[in-house]
Design an enzyme around this catalytic site. Sequence first.
Site, mmCIF file in Angstrom:
data_model
loop_
_atom_site.group_PDB
_atom_site.id
_atom_site.type_symbol
_atom_site.label_atom_id
_atom_site.label_comp_id
_atom_site.label_asym_id
_atom_site.label_seq_id
_atom_site.Cartn_x
_atom_site.Cartn_y
_atom_site.Cartn_z
ATOM 1 N N LYS A 35 1.110 -1.662 0.112
ATOM 2 C CA LYS A 35 -0.082 -0.260 0.151
ATOM 3 C C LYS A 35 1.097 1.680 0.043
ATOM 4 C CE LYS A 35 -0.478 -0.697 5.077
ATOM 5 N NZ LYS A 35 -1.267 -0.858 6.195
ATOM 6 N N TYR A 242 15.991 30.064 6.611
ATOM 7 C CA TYR A 242 14.900 30.501 6.490
ATOM 8 C C TYR A 242 15.312 30.652 8.058
ATOM 9 C CZ TYR A 242 12.137 30.332 2.605
ATOM 10 O OH TYR A 242 11.745 30.004 1.169
HETATM 11 C C1 LIG Z 1 -0.184 -1.644 6.799
HETATM 12 C C2 LIG Z 1 -0.262 -3.245 7.196
HETATM 13 C C3 LIG Z 1 0.657 -3.995 7.622
HETATM 14 C C4 LIG Z 1 2.128 -3.853 6.684
HETATM 15 O O1 LIG Z 1 2.233 -4.086 8.271
HETATM 16 P P1 LIG Z 1 3.791 -3.160 8.856
HETATM 17 O O2 LIG Z 1 3.588 -2.498 10.516
HETATM 18 O O3 LIG Z 1 4.396 -2.174 7.786
HETATM 19 O O4 LIG Z 1 4.595 -4.317 8.549
HETATM 20 C C5 LIG Z 1 -0.365 -5.568 8.016
HETATM 21 N N1 LIG Z 1 -1.649 -5.759 8.131
HETATM 22 C C6 LIG Z 1 -2.605 -4.737 7.897
HETATM 23 C C7 LIG Z 1 -3.445 -4.958 7.993
HETATM 24 C C8 LIG Z 1 -2.233 -3.396 7.219
HETATM 25 O O5 LIG Z 1 -3.089 -2.087 7.272
#
Ligand SMILES: *Cc1c(COP(=O)(O)O)cnc(C)c1O
Length: 340
Positions: A35, A242
């Site tokens: 994702k 800045y």
């Molecule tokens: C993002 C997510 C993962 C992966 O989590 P990490 O902490 O990045 O390993 C797994 N399961 C779900 C439901 C998630 O939203």
Amino acid sequence: MTAPLRLRLDAAALADNWRTLDRMSGAAACGAAVKANGYGLGAIAVAERLAAAGCRDFFVATWAEAERLAPLGLSVSVLHGVRDADMPLALAGIARPVLNSEAQVARWRAAGGGACDVMIDTGINRLGVAPKAVRDGLLDGLAIETLLSHLACADEDSEMNARQRSAFAGLAGATAARRMSLANSGGIALGGDYAFDLTRPGIALYGGIVRSDYAGRIRSVVTPQAQVLQRRTVAAGETVGYNATWRAPRASEVAILNLGYADGYVRGFSDTGTAGEGRLPVIGRVSMDLLALDVSASPDLGEGDWVTLDFALPDAAAASGMSQYELLTLMGQRYDRVWG
Ligand SMILES: *Cc1c(COP(=O)(O)O)cnc(C)c1O
């Protein structure tokens, strides 16, 4: 045209990290959360490489993300399930929804949807249906591929981990699900009891060290580099950047880099970030598109030269005050992403 900033992405480290997590998952299969554009690295490039390494199960948050991966022909699950607006894509079969609520279950049933996944809420109180609703028959008759739950505190030694694990384990056999899946990156390190049939690491694939168990085992994947646009000598007493927060204690050699907070090199690195393995400190405020380094230790560095930012994720998180997740997913669109 090459951009003046790039991300060096280590394909061998990515594949090694997946193999390490796969091994730690024991008999369970090891999937991948891709994702948020593959945590900022580029979802397609990541998914192609992980598929080549042997990964078979991919997780995204939205249908737009699933659509982008569709040409690869992989098995993809959409963690946020289905809204009404998602149904045309979902029914076209490009991915499986992870149904998250009784309303989503009803929507999927009414549409005559096929194979799906289901998220169970075992205590994070974010997304998911209650175990009791499952026992009362909510999922009866659904073609469930994977039953999922998600740990709230996998990166900590919390009593909540065992509580969630046992609530989830209690649903074994309560549905027609072919597989059960609980562990994210942190959860994999909690041990074999947490692996069930399928694990879902994200951050650790990309070099995140979310538990000390991963130090020395998980390799860094992402390294930002930026070109020097200008080198200048700043007289003692002059300020840089800045709000004039940095004042030269003596005549100082300064390089201005093509990198800033719009690229995810966040303002938290102001006066705390480093480059060149600690030899070149960030001085003053990080700007939107620019960054100043004290390059007294690099007399030959000049316009057009590339500088490697220190970006080992645990260290970078400590320096910037951001989480390792934020540092990866905030990386912008202006980089050339160069796999090697
Ligand atoms: C993002 C997510 C993962 C992966 O989590 P990490 O902490 O990045 O390993 C797994 N399961 C779900 C439901 C998630 O939203």
